[in-house]
Design a protein around this motif. Structure first.
Motif, short mmCIF file in Angstrom:
data_model
loop_
_atom_site.label_atom_id
_atom_site.label_comp_id
_atom_site.label_asym_id
_atom_site.label_seq_id
_atom_site.Cartn_x
_atom_site.Cartn_y
_atom_site.Cartn_z
N LYS A 1 -69.08 84.34 80.84
CA LYS A 1 -70.12 83.54 80.19
C LYS A 1 -69.54 82.26 79.58
O LYS A 1 -70.08 81.17 79.77
CB LYS A 1 -70.82 84.38 79.12
N VAL A 2 -68.44 82.39 78.84
CA VAL A 2 -67.84 81.21 78.20
C VAL A 2 -67.25 80.28 79.26
O VAL A 2 -67.37 79.07 79.15
CB VAL A 2 -66.77 81.63 77.16
N GLY A 3 -66.62 80.85 80.30
CA GLY A 3 -66.06 80.03 81.37
C GLY A 3 -67.12 79.19 82.05
O GLY A 3 -66.92 78.00 82.29
N ALA A 4 -68.28 79.79 82.36
CA ALA A 4 -69.38 79.04 83.00
C ALA A 4 -69.94 77.98 82.05
O ALA A 4 -70.24 76.86 82.47
CB ALA A 4 -70.47 80.01 83.43
N GLY B 1 -60.76 79.10 81.14
CA GLY B 1 -60.81 77.67 81.37
C GLY B 1 -61.07 76.83 80.14
O GLY B 1 -61.34 75.64 80.25
N VAL B 2 -61.01 77.43 78.95
CA VAL B 2 -61.21 76.68 77.71
C VAL B 2 -59.91 75.95 77.39
O VAL B 2 -58.87 76.58 77.22
CB VAL B 2 -61.61 77.63 76.56
N PRO B 3 -59.95 74.59 77.30
CA PRO B 3 -58.69 73.87 77.07
C PRO B 3 -58.12 74.03 75.67
O PRO B 3 -56.92 74.09 75.49
CB PRO B 3 -59.06 72.40 77.34
N LEU C 1 -60.04 83.50 76.42
CA LEU C 1 -60.75 82.22 76.49
C LEU C 1 -59.94 81.16 77.25
O LEU C 1 -60.50 80.39 78.03
CB LEU C 1 -61.07 81.72 75.08
N GLN C 2 -58.64 81.14 77.05
CA GLN C 2 -57.82 80.17 77.77
C GLN C 2 -57.80 80.48 79.27
O GLN C 2 -57.83 79.57 80.09
CB GLN C 2 -56.39 80.15 77.22
N PRO D 1 -67.74 70.45 79.19
CA PRO D 1 -66.29 70.46 78.92
C PRO D 1 -65.90 69.99 77.52
O PRO D 1 -64.82 70.32 77.05
CB PRO D 1 -65.71 69.53 79.98
N ASP D 2 -66.74 69.26 76.81
CA ASP D 2 -66.36 68.74 75.49
C ASP D 2 -66.79 69.63 74.34
O ASP D 2 -66.60 69.28 73.18
CB ASP D 2 -66.97 67.34 75.29
N VAL D 3 -67.39 70.78 74.64
CA VAL D 3 -67.89 71.64 73.57
C VAL D 3 -66.71 72.33 72.87
O VAL D 3 -65.77 72.80 73.51
CB VAL D 3 -68.90 72.68 74.12
N PRO D 4 -66.70 72.35 71.53
CA PRO D 4 -65.62 73.04 70.81
C PRO D 4 -65.82 74.56 70.86
O PRO D 4 -66.94 75.05 70.79
CB PRO D 4 -65.74 72.52 69.38
N VAL D 5 -64.72 75.29 70.98
CA VAL D 5 -64.74 76.76 71.02
C VAL D 5 -63.87 77.28 69.89
O VAL D 5 -62.71 76.88 69.76
CB VAL D 5 -64.23 77.28 72.39
#
Length: 148
Positions: free
Chosen positions: A95-98, A132-134, A128-129, A104-108
């Motif tokens: 879910k978070v990856g999609a 695909g969360v940078p 999370l990493q 792409p700019d949303v903070p996690v």
């Protein structure tokens, strides 16, 4: 040619202008080995004490994605102000990856309970990493600074 009293020739020794570098090479190799052995040991075991202060809140333009970890180690997801839902690790990752792929700019952020196991919080960060969360941030409650 010069002769001495007995009639023998006296040879003049020629001066040698070379420097014998073999002892210097031996010393250099010993020093090289010493530095190669001790250099990795210098970076291990550095004791540091991080400062304790009141951190100012981060101002965000977008509503963040928040992953919560409760004291039992269960994972919860809050997507930009929506209701919090309990998810398994695989569901959370998908879910978070999609969502991050489309935004792409949303903070996690990860919001871990103070009684939660630290390993579960770190596992959530790795999850999370891998999704695909940078950048993943940690949330905390404001508190009093430690006085010294």
């Amino acid at each position: 040619m010069a002769h001495n009293a007995a009639g023998r020739r006296i040879r003049k020794r020629r001066l040698k202008a070379d420097i014998n570098v073999v002892p210097y090479i031996d010393v250099m190799l010993v020093l090289l080995i010493i530095f190669m052995v001790t250099a990795p040991l210098l970076n291990l075991g550095v004791d540091i004490e991080l400062p304790q202060t009141n951190a100012k809140p981060i101002e965000q333009k977008k509503e963040p994605v928040v992953v919560s970890v409760d004291p039992e180690g269960h994972l919860f997801l809050t997507l930009q102000g929506a209701e919090q839902e309990a998810l398994s690790a695989e569901q959370l990752s998908a879910k978070v990856g999609a969502f991050v792929q489309s935004n792409p700019d949303v903070p996690v952020f990860i919001q871990g309970d103070r009684k939660a196991n630290y390993e579960v919080v770190i596992d959530a960060m790795v999850l999370l990493q891998n999704a695909g969360v940078p950048k993943v941030g940690l949330m905390s409650q404001p508190g009093e600074a430690i006085q010294r």
